[in-house]
Design an enzyme around this catalytic site. Structure first.
Site, PDB file in Angstrom:
ATOM      1  N   SER A  91      32.856  35.245  23.379  1.00  0.00           N
ATOM      2  CA  SER A  91      33.692  34.236  22.708  1.00  0.00           C
ATOM      3  C   SER A  91      33.106  34.023  21.317  1.00  0.00           C
ATOM      4  CB  SER A  91      33.665  32.912  23.467  1.00  0.00           C
ATOM      5  OG  SER A  91      34.044  33.078  24.798  1.00  0.00           O
TER       6      SER A  91
ATOM      7  N   LYS B 168      29.026  25.825  20.276  1.00  0.00           N
ATOM      8  CA  LYS B 168      29.333  26.997  19.448  1.00  0.00           C
ATOM      9  C   LYS B 168      30.850  27.242  19.410  1.00  0.00           C
ATOM     10  CE  LYS B 168      29.622  30.538  21.773  1.00  0.00           C
ATOM     11  NZ  LYS B 168      30.611  31.328  22.511  1.00  0.00           N
TER      12      LYS B 168
ATOM     13  N   LYS C 174      41.158  32.050  23.073  1.00  0.00           N
ATOM     14  CA  LYS C 174      39.979  31.452  23.713  1.00  0.00           C
ATOM     15  C   LYS C 174      39.641  30.096  23.077  1.00  0.00           C
ATOM     16  CE  LYS C 174      36.137  31.013  26.051  1.00  0.00           C
ATOM     17  NZ  LYS C 174      36.110  30.715  27.487  1.00  0.00           N
TER      18      LYS C 174
HETATM   19  P1  NAD Z   1      24.088  34.044  28.245  1.00  0.00           P
HETATM   20  O1  NAD Z   1      23.319  33.372  27.175  1.00  0.00           O
HETATM   21  O2  NAD Z   1      23.771  33.738  29.676  1.00  0.00           O
HETATM   22  O3  NAD Z   1      24.028  35.651  28.085  1.00  0.00           O
HETATM   23  C1  NAD Z   1      24.048  36.339  26.866  1.00  0.00           C
HETATM   24  C2  NAD Z   1      23.209  37.605  27.024  1.00  0.00           C
HETATM   25  O4  NAD Z   1      23.257  38.363  25.803  1.00  0.00           O
HETATM   26  C3  NAD Z   1      21.734  37.304  27.284  1.00  0.00           C
HETATM   27  O5  NAD Z   1      21.280  38.048  28.412  1.00  0.00           O
HETATM   28  C4  NAD Z   1      21.021  37.741  25.994  1.00  0.00           C
HETATM   29  O6  NAD Z   1      19.708  38.200  26.213  1.00  0.00           O
HETATM   30  C5  NAD Z   1      21.954  38.853  25.543  1.00  0.00           C
HETATM   31  N1  NAD Z   1      21.872  39.175  24.122  1.00  0.00           N
HETATM   32  C6  NAD Z   1      21.866  38.337  23.051  1.00  0.00           C
HETATM   33  N2  NAD Z   1      21.835  39.037  21.900  1.00  0.00           N
HETATM   34  C7  NAD Z   1      21.832  40.350  22.247  1.00  0.00           C
HETATM   35  C8  NAD Z   1      21.816  41.565  21.509  1.00  0.00           C
HETATM   36  N3  NAD Z   1      21.782  41.565  20.166  1.00  0.00           N
HETATM   37  N4  NAD Z   1      21.823  42.731  22.203  1.00  0.00           N
HETATM   38  C9  NAD Z   1      21.840  42.741  23.542  1.00  0.00           C
HETATM   39  N5  NAD Z   1      21.857  41.623  24.313  1.00  0.00           N
HETATM   40  C10 NAD Z   1      21.845  40.448  23.655  1.00  0.00           C
HETATM   41  O7  NAD Z   1      25.621  33.719  27.935  1.00  0.00           O
HETATM   42  P2  NAD Z   1      26.863  33.813  28.951  1.00  0.00           P
HETATM   43  O8  NAD Z   1      27.052  32.485  29.606  1.00  0.00           O
HETATM   44  O9  NAD Z   1      26.769  35.058  29.750  1.00  0.00           O
HETATM   45  O10 NAD Z   1      28.054  33.919  27.859  1.00  0.00           O
HETATM   46  C11 NAD Z   1      28.372  35.135  27.184  1.00  0.00           C
HETATM   47  C12 NAD Z   1      29.646  34.898  26.400  1.00  0.00           C
HETATM   48  O11 NAD Z   1      30.704  34.559  27.308  1.00  0.00           O
HETATM   49  C13 NAD Z   1      29.543  33.737  25.387  1.00  0.00           C
HETATM   50  O12 NAD Z   1      30.266  34.043  24.236  1.00  0.00           O
HETATM   51  C14 NAD Z   1      30.174  32.581  26.140  1.00  0.00           C
HETATM   52  O13 NAD Z   1      30.697  31.601  25.275  1.00  0.00           O
HETATM   53  C15 NAD Z   1      31.250  33.297  26.946  1.00  0.00           C
HETATM   54  N6  NAD Z   1      31.686  32.619  28.171  1.00  0.00           N
HETATM   55  C16 NAD Z   1      30.781  32.065  29.024  1.00  0.00           C
HETATM   56  C17 NAD Z   1      31.237  31.409  30.172  1.00  0.00           C
HETATM   57  C18 NAD Z   1      30.284  30.746  31.146  1.00  0.00           C
HETATM   58  O14 NAD Z   1      30.750  29.946  31.987  1.00  0.00           O
HETATM   59  N7  NAD Z   1      28.991  31.017  31.094  1.00  0.00           N
HETATM   60  C19 NAD Z   1      32.613  31.342  30.465  1.00  0.00           C
HETATM   61  C20 NAD Z   1      33.503  31.971  29.599  1.00  0.00           C
HETATM   62  C21 NAD Z   1      33.033  32.602  28.452  1.00  0.00           C
END
Ligand code: NAD
Length: 298
Positions: free
Chosen positions: A97, A240, A172
């Site tokens: 997102s 964010k 989104k």
């Molecule tokens: P998170 O912080 O748990 O996971 C993100 C992952 O990306 C981490 O493992 C981190 O180490 C990795 N990362 C960061 N920078 C990186 C890079 N340069 N190269 C490789 N890996 C890298 O976040 P999440 O909850 O999994 O969310 C991911 C996305 O999905 C976000 O944009 C969030 O807004 C969206 N989202 C999350 C949810 C939820 O309920 N958690 C629901 C819908 C959408």
């Protein structure tokens, strides 16, 4: 032979999505800046890459699932990024997102190299990621969407193309406005009941089937009543998203007063050390104003 897919970003969402793809028969090459989830998936049969470029190398499709715009930009366009490993004709699907303007920037850079791009953020949270029932909102070309739909349907229940590149993230942002305002309204409702001496659980049970009922209420009401604020969806990620909403709305001259107010509340919660809490912790902000704590039994 199993189709090989690159997958970058194995956090709360990415890891279960990657697992569902492997369970559906796709062969995955995975990468994350944190080693632990990469090793975990490698023990389950994935190939481990040492960079986003390595995850994309030789694969017709690569998925990224990262926190914010700067992370997608770095992992896709940066040195040793996905785009360096992606061959012309292959597809990069960014399911993070992020700001729609960043999706368009990444899409244009991909296009310059003959690589196709979809922005395909999701809704449905960790439970939806584990169950493979995410709502997926996609921006990009119809032909690229059609080619990727079977893959997306493995991780999603409802997969909809809403427009050109960037439209997925506009959708989104619309979603995140509704979710944030609903959680805040639910918090106010339960705090009012609590202070009036009426059991918030009974209030929840009385109104959930009426017009006020919603998917947000069903997901977050029980968390509030159980005082379980373990993420789920982290406060810092919703902050964010609303920052991206307000930035995009500013560019379009669209005033969004309620979203701006909830964004201030999220900022205050971050200052209180709640950045890693679930966004159900918006309740804490409203409780503090009223000087009560929502409890089962009232
Ligand atoms: P998170 O912080 O748990 O996971 C993100 C992952 O990306 C981490 O493992 C981190 O180490 C990795 N990362 C960061 N920078 C990186 C890079 N340069 N190269 C490789 N890996 C890298 O976040 P999440 O909850 O999994 O969310 C991911 C996305 O999905 C976000 O944009 C969030 O807004 C969206 N989202 C999350 C949810 C939820 O309920 N958690 C629901 C819908 C959408």
């Amino acid at each position: 032979m199993a189709e090989q897919i690159g997958f970058v970003g194995l956090g709360i969402m990415g890891k279960p999505m990657a697992r569902n793809l492997m369970a559906a028969g796709y062969a995955l090459t995975v990468y994350d800046i944190v080693g632990e989830p990469v090793e975990e998936l490698a023990t389950e049969g994935a190939a481990a890459a040492s960079s986003p470029r390595g995850a994309a190398d030789g694969n017709a499709k690569t998925i990224t699932m990262l926190p914010d715009s700067a992370d997608s930009e770095r992992a896709i366009l940066g040195p040793d990024g996905v785009l360096e490993g992606a061959a012309p004709g292959s597809v990069i699907i960014d399911m993070s997102s992020i700001a729609p303007s960043m999706s368009q920037k990444i899409g244009a850079a991909c296009s310059d190299k003959g690589v196709e791009f979809l922005d395909a953020p999701v809704s449905g949270g960790e439970p939806g990621a584990i169950a493979g029932t995410l709502a997926i909102m996609v921006g990009g070309k119809q032909s690229v969407f059609d080619a990727c739909a079977p893959l997306l349907q493995v991780v999603g229940g409802n997969v909809v193309l809403t427009g050109d590149v960037g439209a997925g993230n506009i959708t989104k942002l619309a979603n995140q406005i509704i979710v944030a305002a609903n959680i805040e309204a639910l918090s106010e409702a339960l705090v009012l009941a609590q202070k009036a001496g009426v059991d918030p659980e009974r209030v929840f049970n009385a109104i959930r089937g009426g017009l006020a009922g919603s998917a947000v209420m069903e997901a977050k009401g029980p968390m509030m009543l159980n005082r379980n604020f373990q993420a789920g969806f982290r406060i810092r990620l919703h902050q964010k998203d609303l920052r991206n909403v307000l930035q995009t709305a500013g560019e379009l001259s669209v005033p969004l007063p309620v979203t701006a107010l909830v964004q201030q509340m999220l900022g205050s919660l971050v200052n209180d050390g709640e950045q890693e809490s679930d966004h159900a912790a918006i309740l804490h902000f409203v409780e503090k104003l009223a000087g009560v704590e929502v409890q089962r039994g009232g």
